[in-house]
Write an enzyme that holds these catalytic residues in place. Sequence first.
Site, PDB file in Angstrom:
ATOM      1  CE  LYS A 162      -3.557   2.229   2.762  1.00 33.59           C
ATOM      2  NZ  LYS A 162      -4.088   2.336   4.108  1.00 33.59           N
ATOM      3  CB  THR A 214      11.597  -0.143   6.244  1.00 35.29           C
ATOM      4  OG1 THR A 214      11.286  -0.484   4.901  1.00 35.29           O
ATOM      5  CG2 THR A 214      10.905  -1.097   7.213  1.00 35.29           C
ATOM      6  CD  GLU A 230      15.536  13.274  16.144  1.00 39.20           C
ATOM      7  OE1 GLU A 230      14.813  13.958  15.400  1.00 39.20           O
ATOM      8  OE2 GLU A 230      15.340  12.070  16.346  1.00 39.20           O
ATOM      9  CG  HIS A 284      12.985   9.716  15.310  1.00 37.03           C
ATOM     10  ND1 HIS A 284      13.454  10.955  14.976  1.00 37.03           N
ATOM     11  CD2 HIS A 284      12.064   9.388  14.368  1.00 37.03           C
ATOM     12  CE1 HIS A 284      12.856  11.369  13.875  1.00 37.03           C
ATOM     13  NE2 HIS A 284      12.005  10.439  13.482  1.00 37.03           N
TER      14      HIS A 284
END
Lengths: 385, 385, 291, 291
Positions: free
Chosen positions: D19, D98, D211, D250
């Site tokens: 998808k 991914t 970050e 993350h």
Amino acid sequence: MKIHEYQSKKLLNEFGVPVPKSTIATDKETLLENFRDFQSKAVLKVQVHAGGRGKAGGVKLVDNSQDAVEFADKFFGNLFQTFQTGDESVVVNKILVEEASIIVSEMYLALLVDGSNQSINIIASPEGGTDIEEVASKNPEKIFSLPVNTILGPTDFHVREILDFLNLDKTLFSQLNKIIRGLYKLYIDKDCSLIEINPLILNDNNEIIALDAKITFDEDALFRNKDISELRDLSQENEVEIKTAELGIKYVQLKGSVGCIVNGAGLAMATMDVIQSAGLSPANFLDIGGGADEDKVSKAMSAVLSDGNVKIVLVNLFGGILRCDVAARGFILALKDSDGTPPKLIIRMQGTNSEEGKRILSNTKYNISFAENLDQISQILSSEE
Amino acid sequence: MKIHEYQSKKLLNEFGVPVPKSTIATDKETLLENFRDFQSKAVLKVQVHAGGRGKAGGVKLVDNSQDAVEFADKFFGNLFQTFQTGDESVVVNKILVEEASIIVSEMYLALLVDGSNQSINIIASPEGGTDIEEVASKNPEKIFSLPVNTILGPTDFHVREILDFLNLDKTLFSQLNKIIRGLYKLYIDKDCSLIEINPLILNDNNEIIALDAKITFDEDALFRNKDISELRDLSQENEVEIKTAELGIKYVQLKGSVGCIVNGAGLAMATMDVIQSAGLSPANFLDIGGGADEDKVSKAMSAVLSDGNVKIVLVNLFGGILRCDVAARGFILALKDSDGTPPKLIIRMQGTNSEEGKRILSNTKYNISFAENLDQISQILSSEE
Amino acid sequence: MSLKIDDNTKVIVQGITGKEGGFHALRCIEYGTNIVAGVTPGRGGQMFNDTIKVYDSMKEATHETGANTSLIFVPAPFAPDAILESIYSGIKTVICITEGIPVNEMIKIYKIANDLGVTLIGPNCPGLINPAQKCKIGIMPGDIFMPGRIGVVSRSGTLTYEAVDQLTKSGIGQSLCVGIGGDPIVGTTFINVLDYFIQDEETDGIVFIGEIGGTKEQEAAEYLKSINNTKPIAALIVGASAPEGKRMGHAGAVISGDSGKAESKMFALKEAGCEIVIHPGQIAETLKKII
Amino acid sequence: MSLKIDDNTKVIVQGITGKEGGFHALRCIEYGTNIVAGVTPGRGGQMFNDTIKVYDSMKEATHETGANTSLIFVPAPFAPDAILESIYSGIKTVICITEGIPVNEMIKIYKIANDLGVTLIGPNCPGLINPAQKCKIGIMPGDIFMPGRIGVVSRSGTLTYEAVDQLTKSGIGQSLCVGIGGDPIVGTTFINVLDYFIQDEETDGIVFIGEIGGTKEQEAAEYLKSINNTKPIAALIVGASAPEGKRMGHAGAVISGDSGKAESKMFALKEAGCEIVIHPGQIAETLKKII
């Protein structure tokens, strides 16, 4: 180090690689018992350290007790010879009784180290159940060779590639995947030097099964694989080779009449080639190895003298650590202990204390020719022919 | 994913790393029984997912039953708070009863992935039993960090280096070697993200033992470590975090009054920073994640609303796949379902169908301010302070 | 990969306190090699031969001596670790004499040495020697070598001595002699050494000594063809008289399949322009014809 | 490592029949990217969108299309294999979108990509985009980008969009935008991208978005100092408001120790000459001051 098919299959099974149901028999009675457990239809296979058993009649599909008895009587305790064992024979102490498989297709699968790409390679072929060397020379495109990355081991996409090459249906991916990963783990965990499944079959139940299995092990790694060392079957090996190996002498029995004692594997092979080029045949390969003292040298000579075919003994020492005078005394010790007629001796000694060594030997009653170099050895051998 | 000390020690033991004898108790009766098995002298340790238990009184050497009973009564079933849990508390359901060790020296040993050298690193320090961060900042020369080669794993010479660094006697090589290789195998086999032994001790019998153990696991690898997933103790985790995680929403409960709903982890952190720079505090981190539909968006809003501290909800969506009109409907769904007074809403929507989304929201009775960008969010927040 | 050895070659002997390590360390020193330290874990602080300091670790030894080369006599079960310790201590050339290292270990070590650009010679090899530089890092008897302009490369130790003996007695000196080792996987291959010889201005001709088993000789032949080599090469392959499937001493010397046979190798080398030595006694004689 | 993407960039989408893979493949094509094939094992022979051929294996797909780049949407448990298949098929640039690949797998894959000289971007990243070349390999919304001379590099997807949105609205176009991914181990680091930008003649200034967690930003700062960089860089670090020990989405965004904190990172980057963005809403504004 070689092991038997039944031992190999036990290992395969431990590592998740499917093998046919089987039991191992060491005498006729258990063989018959086992045979009946398979509803009196089974494949009987002699267990010897030699290939080509099938052609030599050592593998047979049997469907009645009488034939099973006949097979047992014919082989148990007797010597067995295949085209691969050559003139030598090996004794049959064990017979594998195995469930008969219905074969849809026969393939080939192997793992071995390829020195040229410095890695473990998976070899696969859709042409199984036959001599793979023949396939390799006649239909090289039917052989697939895949170097395995040392960090990764086999990967899914490699398995898919092999599946495709073996003309197997995509639905068999997980079966083949399990087999290839199992074989690789076995290869690594047990320090194999060869795993060969020939044939690997697809049976009528759509199962991939190892129908035969040959595994050899890296002898240099046996020190860390005690369980594998215990699988060694000395009855399948040459007695003199076993004894010399214990002393650190590398001896391989051959069939010629010229025994040889050499220090260093390369020089030993060269010495054998010199013998052959003189029209004679070497009776053995012998590399006396490092740390040779009088006793070890003597034992090496005794090993060569124990071979009834030996008419001439050729000594070719390039002394470094090994002192030639020590070697000379060792040789004399062994010659004195020997029963038969002493053979003709050709001695080439070079290096540390070589003059003293030659002096010691020339002061004996033995029939000795001294050579200064390989050419002179050739000449002396040629005159003996 | 975190696990308890007693679970960590069980794993260590499985991988050949020595730990003290211990039993785990879930009620007072078994605790006392276990305590007597240790001749009424043992260390009692509350099992909670938090560090700093010792300083908070959760670890105690006990040498009589009365003290043991007291310890059990004080902790079992009650909330426990350490400086590391902050204002939050975790319930004590289990207490470890452990053989007391006589400590000769306390060391530190850990394995973790270092992104800077893209490998697993072994961290060792002769200063154990204390806060390693403090050692690292005050005495960095007391910390040894060793990147492990991906092909090799730990090697003998590395173990000798660590032995030396830990001031351990050379005769302890094989003990430390077994520990380090065991830890590495555990790290690889079970996909750990941290193994920390603090302290690793040398006891009076010259044995190296893991006296405490903290192991966390790579959540992304739990799919292939079912046995590890089963060690998860939900009683130690935030209920809302558990529920949202099941939906693929990344939610972390914090302590402020401004709830936020954002798509993307980076933008979510930036949004929290914007809240803080406006003099307020974020009530949560929330990344709504991929594949968000009306239902998922609604559940995310409900999660934020379920936090009693939340006075303002800040929505910051940078639409891509996520359609803003869908999100708007989801929010309204959740707001309708919510019991309490609806909070003040600050909405910033950008990207696919954002105008439609804003239109839908502005047609409601809720107290909504719309912002076009982060600066405007700041301004609105500042006016709320 | 450089095989240059000379006065700047500072060697650490790993396993110097062992019988073999000690014996050959002394022979190397006698020959003129600059042995700067020894390493044996647990023996740090001892002196070897009253002159050479022994260290516990390679890290320490290289740090204190500035060594760039190591010579390994550690027993097989510990030799892989010794090689790795060498590599990680910053040593740029590792010569491993040890015989009997498991092949699976060598696969890993080969990859690491290669990744880090370290020259690994062996294992199961006699080492290398440069007679003109009076530098010997290995176990060969120094007295048979003579300075000159022929490079010798071989899988075998004693066969190297045989070849060198023939050369020296014929008045042909050697620029550099390298034993690459008899195992299936070795750090430095024929190709690496040939490449060095062909580029080396001190080398006019080459003696190449191969044997049965594997395909290293064929790969060398392919390489020689690919570079259109013009330096004269005399090539001897031993083991023509060996049967298939039996290991002739060296772990790598076992014929499995046609490519492992002596004839296949001779054929390939002849195709690549080498002069084939027909009889092992005629190595020097064959070379003389082509230089 | 090259990050150059243009008309010659021929892309295979791995997982195109999924998808997400399908959705983004279409968006890439719309943007102008040259998608030449899809790969899904077991779906070979199908057509995607009536125009893109789907293959069973990367080997086949690269062989038939001459692709040099792959874009991966394969689910996490199968993504490591997809990356490796890409690498071994000869692909030179792999972009892995991914999320959720186990770290232990990435350690191995990183080493292999590195050994073989393959540029791996990601995993858990939005990909990269060159607006002037109309080439987008990833999942970012194409319409917010504008051709120009500013390079953007970030660990985060949506934060990249935020930054780009600010830039574009301020009339500042982008030369190349790269999301390196939010995992602890990623194929391409800040240093690699900065190195590219600094050498890139099409890039005049840089937006750097870091970050909390890890030390990648500090390493980038060390690198900038080491090369005495002079290109202007506006640097934003997010996560100052996050508590220690909690993973902020993350996998790599978790503070453990002082070096993982936002302040440490800002300090290091300031020391390296970067202009620190004080408020996430002022990325474009901060950059404007220095270019």
